[in-house]
Design a protein around this motif. Structure first.
Motif, PDB file in Angstrom:
ATOM      1  N   ASP A 116     -59.555 -10.881   5.855  1.00  0.00           N
ATOM      2  CA  ASP A 116     -59.846  -9.460   5.685  1.00  0.00           C
ATOM      3  C   ASP A 116     -59.935  -9.098   4.207  1.00  0.00           C
ATOM      4  O   ASP A 116     -59.245  -9.680   3.363  1.00  0.00           O
ATOM      5  CB  ASP A 116     -58.772  -8.603   6.345  1.00  0.00           C
ATOM      6  N   VAL A 117     -60.767  -8.124   3.907  1.00  0.00           N
ATOM      7  CA  VAL A 117     -60.930  -7.643   2.535  1.00  0.00           C
ATOM      8  C   VAL A 117     -60.005  -6.449   2.311  1.00  0.00           C
ATOM      9  O   VAL A 117     -59.952  -5.524   3.117  1.00  0.00           O
ATOM     10  CB  VAL A 117     -62.391  -7.244   2.265  1.00  0.00           C
ATOM     11  N   VAL A 118     -59.270  -6.501   1.206  1.00  0.00           N
ATOM     12  CA  VAL A 118     -58.427  -5.389   0.768  1.00  0.00           C
ATOM     13  C   VAL A 118     -59.026  -4.847  -0.521  1.00  0.00           C
ATOM     14  O   VAL A 118     -59.211  -5.597  -1.484  1.00  0.00           O
ATOM     15  CB  VAL A 118     -56.977  -5.859   0.537  1.00  0.00           C
ATOM     16  N   ARG A 119     -59.333  -3.562  -0.535  1.00  0.00           N
ATOM     17  CA  ARG A 119     -60.008  -2.959  -1.692  1.00  0.00           C
ATOM     18  C   ARG A 119     -59.039  -2.144  -2.528  1.00  0.00           C
ATOM     19  O   ARG A 119     -58.202  -1.408  -1.993  1.00  0.00           O
ATOM     20  CB  ARG A 119     -61.171  -2.083  -1.239  1.00  0.00           C
ATOM     21  N   VAL A 120     -59.192  -2.269  -3.842  1.00  0.00           N
ATOM     22  CA  VAL A 120     -58.489  -1.426  -4.806  1.00  0.00           C
ATOM     23  C   VAL A 120     -59.563  -0.847  -5.703  1.00  0.00           C
ATOM     24  O   VAL A 120     -60.054  -1.516  -6.625  1.00  0.00           O
ATOM     25  CB  VAL A 120     -57.465  -2.231  -5.633  1.00  0.00           C
ATOM     26  N   GLY A 121     -59.986   0.355  -5.420  1.00  0.00           N
ATOM     27  CA  GLY A 121     -61.107   0.924  -6.159  1.00  0.00           C
ATOM     28  C   GLY A 121     -62.345   0.077  -5.953  1.00  0.00           C
ATOM     29  O   GLY A 121     -62.782  -0.150  -4.823  1.00  0.00           O
TER      30      GLY A 121
END
Length: 218
Positions: A116-121
């Motif tokens: 899974d992709v985790v986004r920070v900005g």
């Protein structure tokens, strides 16, 4: 690079700049729990890895920039003691590996699976599911397009070995396999490793020791 990753409870954070993220590492609590604040340099959005203890210390680290999310690397009590207070103060979303969600002191907003992709900005990190220290342990991988890779491993990988599996051969075999195939086999030697306790390391420093770890069974 002035960043060393050597921090002490009650002391200042150590800060590292990458092309996309500012990484701040601090130690909290009585058993040297590491916490990591990731800040997108383009947008200012922030993610905290493991609200382990000392909520006021964590809120001071977060500062006035707000907190979009908190990722708990695994369900063990020492990695989420300050989670309720941090979430209440910031409104951050709670992320955790699917299999560890029931161990948290509050409901999770996002249940993570491997890949899974985790986004920070504007920055994307990849969740890697590492089974053994706990059923749902999650590591986060950041591949800096202008530099090294970085992996936040919780209690699944440390300098000198994989995480504690309570002398259970099946749990050790699972964790060793996942760490080898999903971390060592996919990332280069200059990948920086940020563990849940203690000092940092690199995959290059640890890779020659893999046969020793397998032979000893921990």
């Amino acid at each position: 690079m002035t960043y060393t990753g050597e921090v002490t409870a009650g002391g200042p954070a150590d800060v590292r700049e990458t092309s996309g993220l500012t990484i701040s590492k601090a130690s909290v609590g009585t058993i040297d729990n590491n916490v990591y604040l990731l800040r997108c340099r383009a947008t200012g959005e922030q993610l905290l890895i493991d609200a382990a203890d000392e909520p006021q210390t964590l809120l001071a680290l977060i500062g006035d920039g707000g907190l979009a999310s908190v990722l708990t690397t695994h369900q063990h009590w020492d990695h989420h003691r300050a989670l309720p207070q941090v979430v209440e103060a910031t409104g951050a979303k709670v992320l955790v590996g699917r299999e560890d969600a029931e161990g948290l002191p509050l409901p999770a907003d996002v249940l993570l699976a491997d890949g899974d992709v985790v986004r920070v900005g504007e920055v994307e990190l990849t969740a890697r599911h590492l089974v053994g220290h706990s059923p749902g342990s999650i590591a986060l991988v950041y591949r800096d397009p202008a530099g090294h890779a970085h992996v936040f491993t919780g209690d699944s990988l440390f300098p000198g070995g994989v995480g504690n599996t309570q002398k259970d051969p099946a749990r050790f075999a699972s964790l060793f396999r996942d760490v080898r195939t999903r971390i060592f086999d996919e990332l280069p030697d200059d990948t920086w490793v940020y563990p849940g306790h203690g000092k940092d390391t690199t995959l290059g420093a640890e890779r020659p020791k893999l046969p020793e770890w397998l032979a000893r069974g921990w």
